[in-house]
Design a protein around this motif. Structure first.
Motif, short mmCIF file in Angstrom:
data_model
loop_
_atom_site.label_atom_id
_atom_site.label_comp_id
_atom_site.label_asym_id
_atom_site.label_seq_id
_atom_site.Cartn_x
_atom_site.Cartn_y
_atom_site.Cartn_z
N LEU A 1 0.81 -1.21 0.00
CA LEU A 1 0.00 0.00 0.00
C LEU A 1 0.85 1.26 0.00
O LEU A 1 0.43 2.29 -0.54
CB LEU A 1 -0.94 -0.01 1.21
CG LEU A 1 -1.96 -1.16 1.23
CD1 LEU A 1 -2.75 -1.17 2.53
CD2 LEU A 1 -2.92 -1.06 0.04
N LYS B 1 -0.78 -6.00 -5.35
CA LYS B 1 -1.91 -5.10 -5.60
C LYS B 1 -2.59 -5.48 -6.90
O LYS B 1 -1.93 -5.89 -7.87
CB LYS B 1 -1.42 -3.65 -5.66
CG LYS B 1 -0.92 -3.12 -4.33
CD LYS B 1 -0.34 -1.72 -4.45
CE LYS B 1 -1.44 -0.69 -4.63
NZ LYS B 1 -0.90 0.70 -4.60
N ILE C 1 -6.08 -5.75 -2.84
CA ILE C 1 -4.96 -6.68 -2.70
C ILE C 1 -5.42 -8.09 -3.02
O ILE C 1 -6.49 -8.52 -2.58
CB ILE C 1 -4.38 -6.66 -1.27
CG1 ILE C 1 -3.93 -5.25 -0.88
CG2 ILE C 1 -3.22 -7.64 -1.14
CD1 ILE C 1 -2.78 -4.72 -1.67
#
Length: 309
Positions: free
Chosen positions: A138, A287, A165
């Motif tokens: 992140l 991600k 995610i």
């Protein structure tokens, strides 16, 4: 050094006529003369000389023909390489502390991807520091992380994946407790959970929250051991495993025991509790936006296949 000047030099070295070379190079004669003067000034030597009214190469000029040809070919190769990398290149940042679980799988995934599409190029960049949580994704510091959650007798809560995610299971392995000489339990053959009562387990900072989330202290308390968990900041695994734990304890996944020679260090002892096994399910996380890139998507697919095979 201007590549265009090198190309013009090679034309002129063959034609030995400024007018003809200028026409072939699509520049004016004065411009070509100026470029050759700049090249000679940069090299600090004369490349051409007038001999009996004709242009000729100096001895250094004759030597420079091969050099210029090599440079032009090299530049052309670089241009071709980087043009082919557009849309085919992937740089993957993975924490050095995560690589022990992925090195072999990454190697096989890269080979599989290159065999499927030779134009695809994947570079793996090891980033410093401990990064075993989704936070490292992140904050943009890593593209792939390895994270874990405790598996209590076949019961696992699964990896914590925040919105955006994704991931897949990597492997399940035992987590050993680690002590060094000086710990009162060092010479004890059978160690049960209650024997750890009053102990402190020092944890790498990136897994501390996971141990708290997975209720490790609570599981030990159920078996008679009031244990405290405390994060131990460190720069890398070497620093953590070289720590003198004294009457405190550490943890080490079985993957890392041979890698850091812990099984060969007489002052160290790894052990499992006879009545409570610490087992971790490891996951690979990334991600969702990372795999929007075609090369990244293909690499992750190859990595997933490599892990499962």
């Amino acid at each position: 050094m201007d590549a265009r000047h090198l190309e013009e030099f090679l034309v002129l070295s063959s034609a030995l006529n400024y007018t003809a070379a200028a026409q072939e190079s699509h520049v004016s004669r004065p411009t070509l003369v100026e470029h050759m003067a700049e090249l000679e000034a940069e090299l600090g030597c004369a490349l051409f000389v007038k001999s009996e009214g004709r242009l000729a190469l100096t001895p250094i000029g004759r030597r420079f023909v091969a050099t210029a040809l090599s440079l032009v070919e090299g530049i052309s190769g670089v241009i071709a390489e980087y043009r082919s990398l557009q849309g085919n290149f992937l740089s993957v940042r993975i924490a050095a502390t995560n690589l022990p679980w992925l090195e072999s799988s990454i190697h096989r995934a890269k080979r599989a991807l290159e065999e499927m599409n030779p134009r695809k190029v994947v570079d793996v960049v090891a980033t410093p520091g401990a990064a075993s949580t989704a936070d490292a994704l992140l904050d943009g510091s890593n593209d792939i992380v390895v994270t874990g959650c405790k598996n209590w007798e076949g019961e696992s809560s699964g990896a914590v994946m925040p919105s955006g995610i994704s991931g897949f299971e990597l492997q399940t392995e035992p987590i050993m407790l680690l002590m060094t000489e000086g710990n009162p339990l060092f010479g004890q053959a059978d160690i049960r959970a209650k024997d750890l009562d009053g102990s402190c387990i020092l944890l790498p900072p990136d897994i501390y929250n996971g141990y708290m989330r997975d209720g490790v202290a609570e599981r030990l308390l159920e078996r008679g051991a009031r244990v405290s968990l405390r994060p131990l900041p460190f720069g890398d695994h070497f620093e953590y495993f070289s720590h003198g734990f004294d009457d405190e304890l550490g943890v080490v996944p079985t993957t890392l025991i041979p890698r850091f020679g812990i099984d060969r260090r007489r002052e160290c002892r790894t052990f499992e509790l006879s009545d409570l096994k610490l087992v971790t399910d490891f996951y690979v996380l990334y991600k969702d936006e990372f795999v929007e890139d075609e090369t990244a998507r293909l690499f992750v697919e190859a990595l997933k296949q490599s892990v499962s095979s």
